[in-house]
Design a protein around this motif. Structure first.
Motif, short mmCIF file in Angstrom:
data_model
loop_
_atom_site.label_atom_id
_atom_site.label_comp_id
_atom_site.label_asym_id
_atom_site.label_seq_id
_atom_site.Cartn_x
_atom_site.Cartn_y
_atom_site.Cartn_z
N SER B 171 0.94 -1.09 -0.06
CA SER B 171 -0.05 -0.03 -0.04
C SER B 171 0.81 1.26 0.13
CB SER B 171 -0.89 0.07 1.27
OG SER B 171 -2.02 -0.98 0.94
N GLU B 172 1.84 1.27 0.84
CA GLU B 172 2.65 2.37 1.13
C GLU B 172 3.68 2.79 -0.41
OE1 GLU B 172 2.93 -0.26 2.98
OE2 GLU B 172 3.18 0.35 5.00
N PHE B 173 3.78 1.73 -1.21
CA PHE B 173 4.34 2.09 -2.53
C PHE B 173 3.20 2.65 -3.39
CE2 PHE B 173 4.95 0.78 -6.92
CZ PHE B 173 6.25 1.39 -7.11
N LEU B 174 1.96 2.21 -3.57
CA LEU B 174 1.07 2.65 -4.30
C LEU B 174 0.84 4.24 -3.71
CD1 LEU B 174 -1.56 -0.03 -4.72
CD2 LEU B 174 0.08 0.58 -6.44
N ARG B 175 0.53 4.47 -2.75
CA ARG B 175 0.40 5.54 -2.12
C ARG B 175 1.43 6.78 -2.47
NH1 ARG B 175 0.19 6.39 3.13
NH2 ARG B 175 0.59 4.23 4.16
N GLN B 176 2.62 6.22 -2.34
CA GLN B 176 3.54 7.17 -2.56
C GLN B 176 3.60 7.47 -4.20
OE1 GLN B 176 7.89 6.64 -1.97
NE2 GLN B 176 7.27 7.14 0.03
N HIS B 191 -2.66 12.06 2.23
CA HIS B 191 -3.70 11.06 2.74
C HIS B 191 -4.31 10.20 1.86
CE1 HIS B 191 -3.03 13.64 6.39
NE2 HIS B 191 -3.42 14.51 5.62
N THR B 192 -3.73 10.19 0.57
CA THR B 192 -4.16 9.06 -0.32
C THR B 192 -4.51 7.81 0.31
OG1 THR B 192 -3.27 10.16 -2.11
CG2 THR B 192 -3.64 7.81 -2.46
N ILE B 193 -5.33 7.35 0.08
CA ILE B 193 -5.77 5.78 0.51
C ILE B 193 -5.68 4.74 -0.50
CG2 ILE B 193 -7.95 4.26 1.28
CD1 ILE B 193 -8.96 6.83 2.67
N ALA B 194 -4.83 3.77 -0.17
CA ALA B 194 -4.71 2.48 -0.81
C ALA B 194 -4.78 1.35 0.13
CB ALA B 194 -3.56 2.67 -1.85
N SER B 195 -6.07 0.94 0.28
CA SER B 195 -6.17 -0.18 1.43
C SER B 195 -6.61 -1.46 0.91
CB SER B 195 -7.06 0.29 2.51
OG SER B 195 -8.31 0.80 1.94
N SER B 196 -5.99 -2.37 1.23
CA SER B 196 -6.38 -3.85 0.66
C SER B 196 -6.94 -4.98 1.80
CB SER B 196 -4.92 -4.39 0.01
OG SER B 196 -4.91 -5.84 -0.20
N GLY B 197 -7.93 -5.48 1.39
CA GLY B 197 -8.42 -6.58 2.08
C GLY B 197 -9.06 -6.08 3.27
N GLU B 198 -8.70 -6.84 4.45
CA GLU B 198 -9.38 -6.41 5.68
C GLU B 198 -9.40 -4.92 5.87
OE1 GLU B 198 -8.06 -7.99 9.55
OE2 GLU B 198 -8.36 -9.90 8.61
N GLY B 207 -3.80 2.46 4.56
CA GLY B 207 -3.31 1.18 4.14
C GLY B 207 -2.14 1.38 4.32
N THR B 208 -1.52 0.09 4.85
CA THR B 208 -0.07 -0.33 5.09
C THR B 208 -0.01 -1.84 4.82
OG1 THR B 208 -0.55 -0.63 7.26
CG2 THR B 208 0.36 1.22 6.89
N GLY B 209 1.18 -2.25 4.24
CA GLY B 209 1.50 -3.63 4.05
C GLY B 209 1.22 -4.18 2.66
N PRO B 210 1.09 -5.24 2.56
CA PRO B 210 0.84 -5.99 1.29
C PRO B 210 -0.40 -5.74 0.44
CG PRO B 210 1.83 -7.66 2.84
CD PRO B 210 1.46 -6.42 3.50
N VAL B 211 -0.52 -5.41 -0.80
CA VAL B 211 -1.64 -5.50 -1.39
C VAL B 211 -1.90 -7.08 -1.63
CG1 VAL B 211 -2.82 -4.99 -3.69
CG2 VAL B 211 -1.27 -3.25 -2.40
N TYR B 212 -3.34 -7.69 -1.45
CA TYR B 212 -3.37 -8.92 -1.34
C TYR B 212 -3.83 -9.30 -2.92
CZ TYR B 212 -1.76 -9.45 3.28
OH TYR B 212 -1.14 -9.22 4.50
N ALA B 213 -3.54 -10.45 -3.45
CA ALA B 213 -3.99 -10.85 -4.92
C ALA B 213 -5.36 -11.20 -4.94
CB ALA B 213 -3.11 -12.04 -5.44
N ASP B 214 -6.05 -11.53 -3.85
CA ASP B 214 -7.32 -12.01 -3.80
C ASP B 214 -8.29 -10.94 -3.02
OD1 ASP B 214 -6.37 -12.45 -1.34
OD2 ASP B 214 -6.83 -14.55 -1.13
N ALA B 215 -7.81 -9.94 -2.99
CA ALA B 215 -8.49 -9.15 -2.16
C ALA B 215 -9.12 -7.76 -2.81
CB ALA B 215 -7.69 -8.52 -0.81
N LEU B 216 -10.09 -7.15 -2.24
CA LEU B 216 -10.60 -5.54 -2.67
C LEU B 216 -9.55 -4.92 -2.38
CD1 LEU B 216 -14.15 -6.16 -1.51
CD2 LEU B 216 -13.44 -6.09 -4.07
N LEU B 217 -9.22 -3.66 -3.40
CA LEU B 217 -8.28 -2.50 -3.24
C LEU B 217 -8.95 -1.31 -3.44
CD1 LEU B 217 -5.45 -1.47 -2.79
CD2 LEU B 217 -5.16 -1.80 -5.28
N VAL B 218 -9.29 -0.60 -2.20
CA VAL B 218 -9.93 0.81 -2.42
C VAL B 218 -8.67 1.77 -2.79
CG1 VAL B 218 -11.14 2.53 -1.06
CG2 VAL B 218 -11.89 -0.02 -0.86
N VAL B 219 -8.92 2.67 -3.50
CA VAL B 219 -8.15 3.71 -3.67
C VAL B 219 -8.89 4.97 -3.79
CG1 VAL B 219 -6.21 4.79 -5.01
CG2 VAL B 219 -6.54 2.09 -4.87
#
Lengths: 358, 358
Positions: B171-176, B191-198, B207-219
């Motif tokens: 997430s950090e990479f996407l946001r940046q 404060h861009t949001i890129a949050s994955s899964g839970e 959003g922090t940590g991995p973007v999961y392959a099987d999860a929803l990603l809200v940007v």
């Protein structure tokens, strides 16, 4: 007498709130410190995150408190009801709010017993961790200066302009390059100054248009850590490849002024006296100050969660420097005909001297 | 009766002040609107720049006014003296300050005759130029979504994680990446949001940590033009390559909810009714809302010089949508077990319908 410090703001805007809860939230929320306990009232949108990330000792649900307040006082008066409820539950005698508290909120809770005054004057005194955070922000500023140096070195001179990779080198390009690099390191470097020539004679001009080959270039970078909120603050002035006698003389005077000021840093010293010594030094060196030219700003300021905070090092400052204060020393000279020179570093005052944090 | 609107703040923090003078200044300054005239009081550090860049009709020197006030009232009471002087010179009967004016300032000038109330309610109604500015900010958000799409497309799946250029996609990479691109275009996308899964089940989690392959990603990207101050505000939800039935169902429900809300946009409509229609729609589709899950935020909000401003599209909103209002429509669903879905666009209400600004 049980006094509760009360805050209602966003912690992005309000550094006291950030200091209290170490929690960056984009929307306004209510927080309180009472009997050494730090309490936040957060909506369901922030509740979970605050539990995980913040330094609050207790996190209350805005929605639950709102229902409780309505039940307790048989009416729905939103935030005011919640503050009334908190007053009752924590047996608060009076609330203390800060001078920068919004007047609308103050007037809503005024009848509950409210004083206005400084909430955390101890913020002036920085812990070792805070000093380290400020030093790290200055590391980002230094990266910015190295970047400028590299770009200047790789630029070619044609006439009175510099060309970088075939294009006229502009202030906007330098500022953006610095800000992007800071962001890539997790810092915000908003309002970076890179002003060339005439523009550099205006200390707040961020700079637009060409960077001139024969002009002074003032670069002021104050990066803020996006997580902790601590600022750094440094300025460097870049001389042209072949500086004029006047430019050199001004640069050296500012350099000497900074050394003079640094030499005076110690626990207990009057901030105003440092400023007056610099004024006298510049006058003696032949750099006179008028309403618009010369040494037209203060010698320095506290830096922390706000970029400008107490103490101040200015002519009318009532402050004495104390161990734990973190301050900038940034003498500068500004003349329309020559441009500006400013050199800025950051220091922490210790019991027996100072440490450089930049 | 001559009422003067009075402001004392930084125009970075205070959108009313930015609206009045179209001048971005990092330090607090005094400004006034009286008889249709916009007046600013600026120190020598900002005086010249304000003359060149701002929309103020008259720019007064802080230093000169301070001297004048001292001479006139035979004492030096800083800002208060200046406000007293302005009151006299412009024959002001009462001052109007905003609810967010700092209480410290209010208490200093209270005795001069001060009312508290909204200063520029007309800010809700955006001119064509303002609507264009907002649309341009949304263009930057769109660039961000294209960037995310590209990165996702070029990422490889290993287990439940995505790898971009050999590294776990975070997430950090996407946001940046989004924030850097915005900055390179002259916009701030803080404060861009890129949050994955839970994490995406928490609408404010950046959003922090991995973007999961099987999860929803809200940007969620809300870029602000660094010069004009106008925000854009858009959200997209990215489905995984092989979405589950549940994820798909939720996505489609949100999509339909947004279409339903957009269909209701017109001059004169009750904002609360739009929100209630979306609530009913989700319930009927089997997406129930509790304290913490389901459709847990409002349907939309005004956007302009503030990211959240009037009117509000929520259950308790008293607002009617009017021509010139610029609002977001952003239904969303949030469940711990599935994640979050939000789709957000921006619309301007017109006399006979609406225009999409995103």
């Amino acid at each position: 007498m049980k006094i509760a410090k009360l805050l209602y703001d966003t912690s992005e805007r309000n550094s006291d709130l950030l200091y209290l809860g170490k929690f960056v939230a984009p929307d306004a929320f209510l927080a309180m410190e009472v009997g050494g306990k730090r309490i936040a009232v957060l909506s369901r949108l922030e509740y979970g995150r605050a539990k995980r990330e913040s330094a609050f000792d207790e996190i209350l649900s805005y929605e639950t408190l709102k229902d409780d307040a309505r039940a307790r006082f048989s009416k729905d008066d939103g935030l005011v009801g919640i503050v009334r409820l908190l007053k009752e539950r924590y047996a608060v005698t009076r609330f203390l709010i800060s001078e920068d508290c919004p007047v609308g909120f103050f007037r809503k809770i005024e009848t509950l017993g409210v004083e206005v005054g400084p909430l955390f004057p101890e913020r002036q005194h920085k812990s070792e961790a805070e000093q380290n955070a400020i030093a790290k922000s200055n590391d980002i500023a230094k990266k910015g200066f190295r970047l400028v140096q590299k770009i200047l070195k790789e630029s070619k001179t044609r006439g009175n302009k510099l060309y970088y990779k075939g294009k006229i080198l502009r202030s906007e390009f330098l500022r953006q390059a610095i800000e992007v690099e800071a962001l890539q390191n997790g810092f915000s470097a908003q309002h970076t100054i890179a002003s060339s020539g005439e523009q550099s004679a205006d200390p707040h001009c961020v700079g637009t248009g060409p960077v001139y080959a024969d002009a002074l270039l003032v670069v002021d970078i104050f990066p803020r850590n996006l997580k902790t909120g601590y600022f750094g603050d440094m300025t460097r002035t870049f001389l042209p490849k072949s500086p004029s006698t006047q430019q050199l003389k001004m640069y050296k005077a500012v350099e000497e002024a900074q050394i003079l000021a640094i030499g005076k840093l110690k626990n207990g010293v009057d901030a105003a006296n440092i400023h007056k010594a610099i004024e006298a030094f510049f006058e003696k060196a032949g750099f006179h100050t008028t309403q618009t030219e010369g040494f037209i700003h203060s010698t320095g300021h506290g830096v922390g969660l706000d970029i400008h905070e107490h103490p101040r090092i200015s002519k009318t400052s009532p402050d004495k420097l104390q161990a734990g204060h973190v301050i900038t020393i940034e003498p500068g000279l500004y003349y329309q005909s020559v441009g500006g020179v400013r050199i800025e570093d950051v220091f922490a005052i210790t019991q027996h001297g100072f440490v450089k944090l930049s």
